[in-house]
Every structure is written in C-alpha cells, then in structure tokens.
Design a protein around this motif. Structure first.
Motif, PDB file in Angstrom:
ATOM      1  N   HIS A 136       0.027  -1.410  -0.456  1.00 16.24           N
ATOM      2  CA  HIS A 136      -0.199   0.213   0.115  1.00 16.24           C
ATOM      3  C   HIS A 136       0.625   1.007   0.198  1.00 16.24           C
ATOM      4  O   HIS A 136       0.331   2.138  -0.679  1.00 16.24           O
ATOM      5  CB  HIS A 136      -0.855  -0.174   1.384  1.00 16.24           C
ATOM      6  N   VAL A 137       1.959   1.065   0.459  1.00 16.15           N
ATOM      7  CA  VAL A 137       3.129   2.028   0.878  1.00 16.15           C
ATOM      8  C   VAL A 137       4.440   2.357   0.079  1.00 16.15           C
ATOM      9  O   VAL A 137       5.114   2.145   0.757  1.00 16.15           O
ATOM     10  CB  VAL A 137       2.486   3.076   1.956  1.00 16.15           C
ATOM     11  N   PRO A 138       4.413   1.847  -1.016  1.00 20.98           N
ATOM     12  CA  PRO A 138       6.096   1.380  -1.357  1.00 20.98           C
ATOM     13  C   PRO A 138       7.130   1.912  -1.147  1.00 20.98           C
ATOM     14  O   PRO A 138       8.336   2.252  -1.430  1.00 20.98           O
ATOM     15  CB  PRO A 138       5.651  -0.027  -2.729  1.00 20.98           C
ATOM     16  N   ARG A 139       6.584   3.813  -1.990  1.00 23.26           N
ATOM     17  CA  ARG A 139       7.323   4.642  -2.064  1.00 23.26           C
ATOM     18  C   ARG A 139       7.617   4.926  -0.692  1.00 23.26           C
ATOM     19  O   ARG A 139       9.156   5.739  -0.278  1.00 23.26           O
ATOM     20  CB  ARG A 139       7.022   5.610  -2.753  1.00 23.26           C
ATOM     21  N   TRP A 140       7.141   4.956   0.511  1.00 27.90           N
ATOM     22  CA  TRP A 140       7.198   5.621   1.967  1.00 27.90           C
ATOM     23  C   TRP A 140       8.201   4.579   2.677  1.00 27.90           C
ATOM     24  O   TRP A 140       9.064   4.928   2.579  1.00 27.90           O
ATOM     25  CB  TRP A 140       6.612   5.361   2.753  1.00 27.90           C
ATOM     26  N   LEU A 141       8.514   3.230   1.746  1.00 26.65           N
ATOM     27  CA  LEU A 141      10.148   2.521   2.733  1.00 26.65           C
ATOM     28  C   LEU A 141      11.456   3.072   2.571  1.00 26.65           C
ATOM     29  O   LEU A 141      11.805   3.063   3.557  1.00 26.65           O
ATOM     30  CB  LEU A 141       9.391   0.843   1.841  1.00 26.65           C
ATOM     31  N   ASP A 142      11.910   3.663   1.534  1.00 24.71           N
ATOM     32  CA  ASP A 142      12.837   4.159   1.371  1.00 24.71           C
ATOM     33  C   ASP A 142      12.781   5.746   1.737  1.00 24.71           C
ATOM     34  O   ASP A 142      14.011   6.316   1.525  1.00 24.71           O
ATOM     35  CB  ASP A 142      13.283   3.729   0.286  1.00 24.71           C
ATOM     36  N   MET A 143      11.699   6.167   2.151  1.00 26.51           N
ATOM     37  CA  MET A 143      11.569   7.434   2.657  1.00 26.51           C
ATOM     38  C   MET A 143      12.614   7.447   4.060  1.00 26.51           C
ATOM     39  O   MET A 143      12.378   6.494   4.680  1.00 26.51           O
ATOM     40  CB  MET A 143      11.172   7.730   2.565  1.00 26.51           C
ATOM     41  N   PRO A 144      13.058   8.997   4.263  1.00 21.97           N
ATOM     42  CA  PRO A 144      13.265   9.252   5.825  1.00 21.97           C
ATOM     43  C   PRO A 144      11.693   8.902   6.805  1.00 21.97           C
ATOM     44  O   PRO A 144      10.878   9.647   6.657  1.00 21.97           O
ATOM     45  CB  PRO A 144      14.499  10.154   5.585  1.00 21.97           C
ATOM     46  N   ILE A 145      11.847   8.659   7.791  1.00 22.51           N
ATOM     47  CA  ILE A 145      11.168   8.622   8.430  1.00 22.51           C
ATOM     48  C   ILE A 145      10.190  10.049   9.064  1.00 22.51           C
ATOM     49  O   ILE A 145       9.499  10.356   9.125  1.00 22.51           O
ATOM     50  CB  ILE A 145      10.857   7.396   9.734  1.00 22.51           C
ATOM     51  N   THR A 146      10.726  10.625   8.974  1.00 23.32           N
ATOM     52  CA  THR A 146      10.595  12.569   9.122  1.00 23.32           C
ATOM     53  C   THR A 146       9.861  12.881   7.916  1.00 23.32           C
ATOM     54  O   THR A 146       8.628  14.243   8.313  1.00 23.32           O
ATOM     55  CB  THR A 146      11.494  13.105   9.864  1.00 23.32           C
ATOM     56  N   ASN A 147      10.043  12.531   6.884  1.00 18.71           N
ATOM     57  CA  ASN A 147       9.541  12.922   5.734  1.00 18.71           C
ATOM     58  C   ASN A 147       8.530  12.209   5.180  1.00 18.71           C
ATOM     59  O   ASN A 147       7.861  13.415   4.578  1.00 18.71           O
ATOM     60  CB  ASN A 147      10.575  13.287   4.386  1.00 18.71           C
ATOM     61  N   ILE A 148       7.911  11.670   6.312  1.00 20.10           N
ATOM     62  CA  ILE A 148       6.739  11.263   6.232  1.00 20.10           C
ATOM     63  C   ILE A 148       5.155  11.953   7.101  1.00 20.10           C
ATOM     64  O   ILE A 148       5.932  11.996   8.335  1.00 20.10           O
ATOM     65  CB  ILE A 148       6.283   9.783   6.148  1.00 20.10           C
ATOM     66  N   THR A 149       4.539  13.031   6.588  1.00 17.51           N
ATOM     67  CA  THR A 149       3.473  14.020   7.103  1.00 17.51           C
ATOM     68  C   THR A 149       2.686  13.333   7.036  1.00 17.51           C
ATOM     69  O   THR A 149       2.139  12.050   6.974  1.00 17.51           O
ATOM     70  CB  THR A 149       3.798  15.230   6.098  1.00 17.51           C
ATOM     71  N   ARG A 150       1.715  14.155   8.471  1.00 16.78           N
ATOM     72  CA  ARG A 150       0.344  13.544   8.711  1.00 16.78           C
ATOM     73  C   ARG A 150      -0.290  13.239   7.741  1.00 16.78           C
ATOM     74  O   ARG A 150      -1.064  13.262   7.629  1.00 16.78           O
ATOM     75  CB  ARG A 150       0.078  14.754   9.921  1.00 16.78           C
ATOM     76  N   GLN A 151      -0.017  14.720   6.752  1.00 19.73           N
ATOM     77  CA  GLN A 151      -0.913  15.191   5.427  1.00 19.73           C
ATOM     78  C   GLN A 151      -0.823  13.635   5.055  1.00 19.73           C
ATOM     79  O   GLN A 151      -2.400  12.914   4.461  1.00 19.73           O
ATOM     80  CB  GLN A 151      -1.029  16.185   5.331  1.00 19.73           C
ATOM     81  N   MET A 152       0.010  13.123   4.430  1.00 11.83           N
ATOM     82  CA  MET A 152       0.193  12.106   3.996  1.00 11.83           C
ATOM     83  C   MET A 152      -0.416  10.800   4.310  1.00 11.83           C
ATOM     84  O   MET A 152      -0.908   9.818   3.132  1.00 11.83           O
ATOM     85  CB  MET A 152       1.992  11.725   3.773  1.00 11.83           C
TER      86      MET A 152
END
Length: 398
Positions: A136-152
C-alpha cells in the motif's frame, strides 16, 4: 519558543506540560545551560549555550530515563568542553538530516534492535507488517521517517475508504513503528505522523441467524464435504477457540487420557491449558490422522487447513448468504456457557480470552474451568442445535 521558569524536582518535572507549538521549554536557574523541552509525547533534556555569536544545542536524554542529577552533570561536562575547546562540529549536515528510512524503522521494530524489553514479534506478524507496507505504501519504505507527514498518512487512509479494515491495519502498522521510535530513542525524536489520524470503525459481526431460535450449526457442519474441515468446524464449536488456534493445533498438544489441550500461543502470546468436553475429545479422536503432527491438515501435505469461511446450510463455502462462520461458533460457545450458568470470568477463561476479569484481579485468575463446565457447555450446544446425528455419523467420510 518562550522559556518558562520552574524548579527541577520530580513532582514538577512529571507535571511539566506541553502548551502548544513544537515544544514548551523550561529552565531552572540553579542549573546553567540545562533546559527541559516538553513535546507532545516526550520530555527531553538539552544543553543550550550562546557562545561567540553562535547558538549551540546538544541533546542529553529524556526524562525520567535521565535523572536531574545525570542531566546536570552531563550539561556541566559539555559546558567545560565548550569553554576549553570551543564548539566542535561533529557533522556538517543539519541535525537529523540523515534520518533512518521507514524500512529500517520497521526492521528495528520487529527485531527488538532498540530495546530488549519490547514484546517479541512473531515472524508471521513481521512478514504481515512488511507486506502491508510493500503493498500500500511502497514509495514510503525508502523515505526518511521524518519526511512522512501527517497529511500524507491522513490522505492515504482516506483514499482507502473502500477497504476500511485494510486501511485501519495500515494505520496500526505505522503507529506501531513510530511508537517504537518514540519510546526508545533519546535524541529528542518526537515525529509521529499517525498521531490523531483516524482509522475506520470495526465492522460489527452479527450472527448469521436468529439466536433466539434453533441454532443451525450442526446441520450446516454435517454437510461440509471434507471430513477434516468438518472436524475443524466441530472443534471450533465445542471449544470456543479462535480459528488461529485450531489451525496451529498439534497432536502432541492434546492429552486424551487427561482430556486436556494446550495452546502454545494465545492472542496475548501466552501458553495455556484447557479442559475438553467429552464431545470435543470424541471429535478429536475421530479426526482423520493424515499427518503425524498437524491435527487439521489441508490440501497440501505438511500445511494446516486454510481459514474456514462462511458456510451455507448445505456446507458449502460462500461469500454471503450463509448460516455459520468461525466467529459464530465462538459466540455460540459463549451463549451455551451462559445458559449453563457459568460466571463471566469462567466463560472468558474457557474460550481463551486475553482478559479474564477487569483490572489487576485478572492476573490472579488461573485454571478457572473444569471438565464438568466443558461438558455442561457441550450439552447446551447440542440441545440448542438438536436434533443431531450421532458424532460417528457426523464424521463419516464423505
């Protein structure tokens, strides 16, 4: 942020509140350069000093893991170093810029890499977490965890409104991963994009038939074509266990002489032993032994049966319009136990609930049920489902 004055003692530090914004800062005049920054989820000790035209900040730890004395001593040591050698820039990158990725955070969560006190996560659960994120969120896996926002996160959950159960599961996985980071990091990490993001309400699972009337459970089970699956349905009905426990049941777990069964892993991870009714023992004795270890073997050798589905009155698997599903057998077991006059704690214990009683009393409740209780429940089930065929006919090979 404005700095508020307070006296650093245990009572005051415990009550120190977050008053909005990124964090609320407190200081005690007795401890130079030592500050407490209170965020939504944590309270962080920081050393702060304006030195030769520059603001210097160093994270020391979190309260209450780091005491007042320890924080003060650490701040004094850093202050001495600054006065003697100046500010040493350890890394030219902005603080926190090279944050770990979501994939790495997941690995830390499932392998107990952060703290040995974490409850052990099974391989199946870890694989499930990874599968949910990968799907469901494959692109998030290699993102820094601080770049994943509440809005996302919020937009993703809203976009999955057509699959609310899956959406809530994804939210739980993300919340667990970030919860681990919040609990065990001491570098002031306070980022949690799942905070206040709402999932979806769990769907109610009403009985597929009128409980006030005769229960059609045995009628439907009698028509299940596969005898092993038929035996699994009967075991569900006469034990009240969850489907997972039935799939994982092994022959060594069953003591036919003592009429006892041991479940190696309950929903809360504990191991427990239960008394079996005479009816349940008879079902297990007549279950075909197609495997040396697995009680209910599926179509593939060495693999247990897949999860039982909803069945109609003819015993066929259906998606809707059936009369029985595994959840219903647990409900019927509980209803039969109540009709037999058993108390709430005994019913909860007999069907393997995580919480037997409310509060601390549940920790002292052990071995509540008996063979007599199990037989009383079985008699009520047969009475409500009857008339029924003899058990040997119910388990006759199709």
């Amino acid at each position: 942020m404005a700095t508020q004055e307070m006296v650093f003692n245990k009572g005051a530090l415990d009550k120190a509140a977050h008053q909005g914004g990124a964090a609320t800062r407190y200081r005690d005049a007795r401890y130079p350069n030592l500050y407490l920054e209170v965020g939504v989820r944590s309270k962080t000790w920081r050393y702060r000093k304006f030195y030769k035209g520059r603001n210097f900040t160093e994270t020391l730890g979190t309260w209450p893991q780091m005491t007042i004395v320890e924080a003060a001593q650490k701040a004094a040591e850093i202050n001495t170093q600054v006065e003697e050698a100046g500010i040493v820039v350890k890394d030219k990158r902005p603080r926190g810029a090279d944050e770990i990725t979501l994939r790495e955070a997941l690995e830390q969560h499932v392998t107990q890499a952060l703290d040995p006190r974490q409850r052990r996560i099974s391989e199946q659960t870890a694989a499930g977490y990874a599968s949910v994120l990968r799907l469901h969120v494959p692109r998030w896996l290699d993102m820094p965890i601080t770049n994943i926002t509440r809005q996302m996160v919020n937009e993703k959950i809203k976009s999955m409104s057509d699959i609310p159960t899956t959406a809530s599961g994804l939210l739980r996985v993300l919340s667990a991963i970030y919860g681990t980071q919040l609990a065990y990091r001491d570098d002031g990490f306070e980022h949690d994009p799942t905070y206040r993001v709402k999932g979806y309400e769990a769907r109610t699972r009403e009985l597929l038939f009128d409980e006030a009337k005769r229960w059609p459970a045995l009628d439907a089970i009698m028509n299940v074509p596969n005898v092993t699956r038929r035996a699994a349905w009967l075991t569900l009905l006469f034990t009240g266990f969850r489907m997972r426990n039935i799939r994982e049941l092994r022959w060594p777990d069953i003591d036919f002489d003592e009429r006892m069964v041991t479940l190696g892993r309950m929903k809360n991870g504990q191991k427990r032993t239960f008394p079996l009714s005479n009816m349940a023992v008879s079902v297990l004795e007549q279950t075909p032994r197609t495997h040396d270890t697995i009680v209910f073997e599926g179509r593939h050798y060495g693999k247990p049966i897949t999860g039982l589905r909803q069945i109609d009155k003819n015993g066929n698997d259906v998606n809707s319009g059936g009369v029985l599903r595994p959840h219903d057998t647990r409900h019927l077991f509980s209803s039969a136990a109540a009709k037999a006059g058993l108390s709430g704690p005994v019913i909860n214990w007999m069907r393997g609930d995580v919480t037997i009683m409310q509060g601390a009393a549940s920790r002292y409740m052990h071995d509540l049920g008996s063979h007599a209780d199990a037989n009383a429940i079985a008699e009520q089930i047969v009475s409500k489902c009857g008339p029924a065929l003899p058990l040997d006919q119910l388990l006759t090979r199709a």
